[in-house]
Design an enzyme around this catalytic site. Structure first.
Site, PDB file in Angstrom:
ATOM      1  CG  ASP A   1      -0.393  -0.404   2.514  1.00 52.34           C
ATOM      2  OD1 ASP A   1       0.777  -0.831   2.541  1.00 52.34           O
ATOM      3  OD2 ASP A   1      -1.084  -0.275   3.544  1.00 52.34           O
TER       4      ASP A   1
ATOM      5  CG  ASP B   1      -3.585  -7.524 -12.209  1.00 52.08           C
ATOM      6  OD1 ASP B   1      -3.320  -7.264 -13.399  1.00 52.08           O
ATOM      7  OD2 ASP B   1      -4.748  -7.486 -11.746  1.00 52.08           O
TER       8      ASP B   1
ATOM      9  CG  ASP C   1      -3.695  -2.146 -14.720  1.00 48.21           C
ATOM     10  OD1 ASP C   1      -2.949  -2.912 -15.357  1.00 48.21           O
ATOM     11  OD2 ASP C   1      -4.918  -2.050 -14.933  1.00 48.21           O
TER      12      ASP C   1
END
Ligand code: IPM
Ligand code: MG
Length: 368
Positions: free
Chosen positions: A228, A252, A256
């Site tokens: 995070d 993943d 992005d």
């Protein structure tokens, strides 16, 4: 003369039009090197499902088994259109994941690169971008939640539930950690190990194993970062990263985000490497909304070819030429409508013209 067989999976949506540009580059490379590429068209994705009832038909598997490398375009349909295909057979679950499992492509390389001249593509402020963005995400690609046991049903309280297992063993972590360290060794010798060890047991194991592997790489500095926090740092100061290694789902999501800070997922090519086979694909989806309009930028697909030239065929010099050629087309003020808005000072060209300009830049560089 070396001959390489390449299975070409053009895919769905914008796949065929951007793949066509990537093939132009392969043909160009072939013309000026002692190499020949046998390009074998292979059905894969939603289109293949409508034709054969399978997203990754048997004949396609055989062609990929035979090939020296696989070039794969994006696959999939929009949310509504996807409903025509049963969930387990949709190209993501029925095509991409079986492909990754079949070839055990555990190491996914996702470079995020934006030279300072192209900083205007990025939503980040120029002072944050500084000399440009240049880091690489190494994502574990065949483990974790994606491939864990799945179960759905009704529990004792009569409520529907779904359960998915997140499991990694030390072998899986060690092999991807080694790829991370080896990549870092060739770059700025700094490896960010991304995990969530304050909550997840799998991350505690991850962190321990990465530390152990690190003893073999005393020249590489390891920085541990919670996933995070890493998401925040990517926005605030991407320059601190060089090589980042992480498990499947984290990779993943953060890859992005990396596309987002460059300005588009259209700038994210990737390589998926297994012990005996590799495939190359853009990190993005098939963008059905802009398909067939000659407006999608082929950078991610041509970049995937560059990665193939380097990683499967040992042609690093040509790979570097391809990267430089693409940057020089952008630097010359050309772009495609998916990446740039009208009025942003760029000369707008179509997908095919962008491809032609990359070839012209490659040619010009060769004549110097
Ligand atoms: C990616 C994609 C895939 C993934 C999907 C299409 C299965 O998002 O390659 O990042 O989640 O791995
Ligand atoms: Mg993704």
């Amino acid at each position: 003369m070396k001959n390489h067989q390449i299975a070409v999976l053009a895919g769905d949506g914008i796949g065929p039009e951007i793949t066509e540009q990537a093939l132009k580059v392969l043909r160009f490379v072939e013309r000026r090197n002692e190499v020949s590429f046998e390009l074998i068209p292979v059905a894969f994705g939603a289109g293949a499902w409508f034709e054969t009832g399978r997203s990754f038909p048997d004949a396609s598997r055989e062609a990929c088994d035979q090939a020296d490398a696989i070039l794969k375009g994006p696959v999939g349909l929009g949310v509504e259109a996807s409903k025509k295909i049963p969930p387990d057979e949709q190209p993501e679950r029925g095509g991409i994941l079986p492909m990754r499992r079949r070839y055990d492509t555990f190491a996914n390389f996702r470079p995020a690169r934006l030279p300072a001249e192209l900083a205007h593509f990025s939503p980040l402020k120029p002072e944050i971008i500084g000399d440009g963005i240049d880091f690489i995400i190494i994502r574990e690609l065949v483990g974790g939640l994606y491939f864990g046991k799945k179960e759905t049903g009704v529990n004792q309280r009569g409520l529907r539930y779904a359960r998915e297992h997140l499991e990694y063993d030390e072998f899986q972590i060690e092999r991807i950690a080694r790829v991370g360290f080896e990549t870092a060794r060739k770059r700025r010798k700094k490896l960010h190990s991304v995990h969530k060890s304050n909550v997840l047991k799998s991350s505690v194991l991850w962190s321990g194993v990465v530390g152990e592997v690190g003893r073999d790489f005393p020249d590489v500095e390891v920085v541990e970062v919670l996933v995070d926090a890493a998401a925040t740092y990517l926005c605030l100061d991407p320059g601190q990263f060089d090589v980042m290694v992480m498990e499947n789902l984290f990779g993943d999501i953060l890859s992005d985000q990396a596309g987002g800070i460059l300005g588009s997922l259209g700038l994210m090519p990737s390589a998926c490497i297994g012990p005996g086979k590799a495939y190359y694909e853009p990190s993005h989806g098939s963008a059905p909304d802009i398909a067939g309009r000659n407006i999608a930028n082929p950078y991610s697909m041509i970049g995937s070819v560059a990665m193939m030239l380097e990683m499967s065929f040992g042609m690093k010099e040509e790979a570097d030429n391809v990267w430089r050629a693409m940057q020089s087309v952008f630097a010359g003020g050309y772009s495609t409508p998916d990446l740039s808005k009208p009025g942003s000072g760029v000369t707008m060209v179509g997908t095919d013209e962008f491809g032609d300009r990359v070839i012209a830049a490659l040619q010009a560089a060769g004549q110097k």
